[in-house]
Scaffold this active site. Structure first.
Site, PDB file in Angstrom:
ATOM      1  N   LYS A  35      -4.241  -8.381  21.084  1.00  0.00           N
ATOM      2  CA  LYS A  35      -4.002  -8.753  19.740  1.00  0.00           C
ATOM      3  C   LYS A  35      -3.509 -10.142  19.825  1.00  0.00           C
ATOM      4  O   LYS A  35      -4.110 -10.870  18.928  1.00  0.00           O
ATOM      5  CB  LYS A  35      -2.933  -8.079  19.062  1.00  0.00           C
ATOM      6  N   GLU A 143      10.381  -3.494   2.706  1.00  0.00           N
ATOM      7  CA  GLU A 143       8.993  -4.217   2.294  1.00  0.00           C
ATOM      8  C   GLU A 143       8.421  -3.497   1.208  1.00  0.00           C
ATOM      9  O   GLU A 143       8.126  -2.233   1.603  1.00  0.00           O
ATOM     10  CB  GLU A 143       8.307  -4.543   3.386  1.00  0.00           C
ATOM     11  N   PHE A 144       7.653  -4.030   0.297  1.00  0.00           N
ATOM     12  CA  PHE A 144       6.891  -3.302  -0.727  1.00  0.00           C
ATOM     13  C   PHE A 144       5.400  -3.853  -0.828  1.00  0.00           C
ATOM     14  O   PHE A 144       4.822  -3.227  -1.749  1.00  0.00           O
ATOM     15  CB  PHE A 144       7.618  -3.179  -2.128  1.00  0.00           C
ATOM     16  N   ARG A 146       1.594  -3.703  -0.694  1.00  0.00           N
ATOM     17  CA  ARG A 146       0.559  -2.679  -0.533  1.00  0.00           C
ATOM     18  C   ARG A 146      -0.574  -3.253   0.468  1.00  0.00           C
ATOM     19  O   ARG A 146      -0.906  -4.779   0.287  1.00  0.00           O
ATOM     20  CB  ARG A 146      -0.198  -2.409  -1.715  1.00  0.00           C
ATOM     21  N   GLY A 247      -7.409  12.023  -7.859  1.00  0.00           N
ATOM     22  CA  GLY A 247      -8.323  11.616  -6.904  1.00  0.00           C
ATOM     23  C   GLY A 247      -8.334  12.748  -5.689  1.00  0.00           C
ATOM     24  O   GLY A 247      -8.075  13.852  -5.921  1.00  0.00           O
ATOM     25  N   CYS A 254       1.759   4.824   5.027  1.00  0.00           N
ATOM     26  CA  CYS A 254       3.046   5.037   4.423  1.00  0.00           C
ATOM     27  C   CYS A 254       3.413   5.907   3.719  1.00  0.00           C
ATOM     28  O   CYS A 254       4.363   6.750   4.059  1.00  0.00           O
ATOM     29  CB  CYS A 254       3.096   3.555   3.393  1.00  0.00           C
ATOM     30  N   LYS A 257       3.778   9.326   5.717  1.00  0.00           N
ATOM     31  CA  LYS A 257       4.979   9.224   6.842  1.00  0.00           C
ATOM     32  C   LYS A 257       6.131   9.170   6.096  1.00  0.00           C
ATOM     33  O   LYS A 257       7.239   9.747   6.414  1.00  0.00           O
ATOM     34  CB  LYS A 257       4.665   8.005   7.740  1.00  0.00           C
TER      35      LYS A 257
END
Ligand code: UGA
Length: 422
Positions: A35, A143-144, A146, A247, A254, A257
């Site tokens: 990475k 943290e929020f 998306r 759906g 997220c 888990k």
């Protein structure tokens, strides 16, 4: 400020680029050499809208390194490493504890260590014990973001939660955001509340999705339309329209888990979270129920039929296939070959799906001559089917309610089925 971000994944990279764009000097540390090579060549190793472009703008302020010692002059160290699900449903904390150990000898006096990784209640207390230095301040900063909208969410957060009892530390972190984010969106809580806000938020949204999926099943039996029901419910400002799209169930790294970890954590404290448990079970079953619905349709076809699937990512806007319902659904379709297309997630899907799947280069190639087309991810580009012509009878199973029902139901040669409609 000098800031170090530990972990360069879906949270770490947007956060690092965003903080660099606020004018901070940021170093992003990752121990994955492959990475790092990609990052140091100037390429973002994951797909996130606008990330590559933002990196180009801020690259003078952002460095990547594999050496934890490079955090030595950082005032703020953000932990953004993964906390994947362990076999028993709990959060696996080995990476975050290792990161805490690794940074400890390099922390400068009075530095703040802020945890952005989603961690169970009390984890920051443990991080504090691992660091074991009275001059270091450990803060929970959930943290929020998306996936797919990470930069949008970074620059327009609904809230910044700073979990610390230390007023001075709170103000130092607040100062990073205050000229970019409305002051009323920045709040201080204690560490445990901050940790729980993250889990409770994700579990609530997951429950909302499972709720509308159950209502959707009812709609199919009583000749109601779940899309209209969602709109009608969402017009009540106490409920809100978001996360009421029926759906194939939620996926990603997220919600699955975090709901499991919350259930596990509550059980350890002797508390039963019935709603969360029911959401986890219902959501897990849903993808297999969808696969059997598809199999029921395929049973009626002859062996030379073409089955096409549009969408592999767990949602649109990302190349991420972790716990993607689409992957489980395809794996449980009893047919070979299945033609599949996804604008971003095919490389990742190839690593986990069997050879039953034939990947195509375009939507058109995927659906051409198909007897059944199944939509499993709500990529906007799949809406081009609304303008397509179908030369032979085609069944379209739109399990994301993406297409315009009015246009599809009058289309020649098309039988169009949506979720939550009889
Ligand atoms: C989620 C949260 O929304 C973020 O606030 C949080 O920061 C993040 O988890 C995290 O914990 O890191 P994300 O996993 O990127 O973000 O994805 P969402 O946009 O929340 O979607 C989750 C799943 O729910 C997807 O599979 C999506 O297709 C599904 N979904 C979402 C529905 O089925 N219906 C909806 O109405 C909304």
């Amino acid at each position: 400020m000098k800031i170090a971000v530990i972990g360069s994944g879906y949270v770490g990279l947007p956060t690092a680029c965003g903080l660099a764009s606020f004018g901070n000097d940021v170093v992003c540390i990752d121990n994955n050499e492959e990475k790092l090579k990609i990052l140091n060549s100037g390429t973002m190793p994951l797909y996130e809208e606008g990330l590559q472009e933002l990196y180009e703008e801020v690259k003078d302020k952002l460095k990547f390194s594999g050496q934890t010692s490079d955090i030595n002059d950082a005032d703020l160290i953000i932990l953004a490493v993964g906390t994947p699900m362990a076999d028993d449903g709990s959060a696996n904390l080995q990476y975050i504890f290792q990161a805490a150990k690794d940074i400890t000898p390099h922390l400068k006096n009075d530095a703040i260590v802020a945890t952005k990784s989603t961690v169970p209640i009390g984890t920051n207390d443990e991080i504090e014990r691992i660091i074991n230095r009275s001059d270091i301040h450990v803060v929970s900063m959930p943290e929020f973001l998306r996936e797919g909208y990470a930069l949008h969410d970074f620059f327009n957060p609904d809230r910044i939660i700073i979990g610390t009892d230390n007023e001075n530390v709170y103000n130092r972190i607040r100062d990073i955001y205050i000229s970019h984010i409305p002051a009323e969106r920045i709040i201080q809580t204690n560490r445990h509340s901050a940790e729980l806000i993250k889990y409770a938020s994700n579990a609530f949204l997951a429950t909302k999705i499972q709720f509308i999926n159950e209502i959707s099943d009812l709609c199919e039996q009583i000749d109601a339309d779940v899309s209209d029901v969602s709109i009608g419910m969402g017009m009540d400002s106490r409920i809100g329209r978001k996360f009421l799209n029926a759906g194939i169930g939620y996926g990603g790294s997220c919600f699955p888990k975090d709901t499991n970890a919350l259930e596990y954590m509550a059980r350890q404290h002797g508390v039963k979270l019935g709603l969360v448990s029911s959401t986890i079970r219902g959501n897990h079953d849903r993808r297999f129920n969808i696969a059997s619905r598809i199999n029921d349709q395929i049973k009626n076809l002859d062996a030379s039929a073409k089955v096409a699937v549009l969408g592999l990512a767990f949602k649109n806007g990302t190349d991420d296939i972790r716990y993607s319902p689409a992957i489980d659904i395809i794996s449980n379709i009893n047919y070979k070959p299945i033609y599949a297309y996804d604008p971003k997630a095919m490389q990742n899907a190839k690593k986990v799906l069997s050879s039953n799947v034939t990947y195509t280069k375009s939507i058109q190639e995927c659906v051409k001559g198909a007897d059944i087309i199944v939509i499993l991810t709500e990529w906007p580009e799949f809406k081009e089917l609304e303008n397509a012509e179908f030369e032979k009878p085609t069944l379209i199973l739109d399990y994301r309610n993406l297409l315009d029902s009015g246009k599809m139901t009058i289309k020649k040669n098309v039988t169009y089925k949506r979720i939550g409609q009889k």
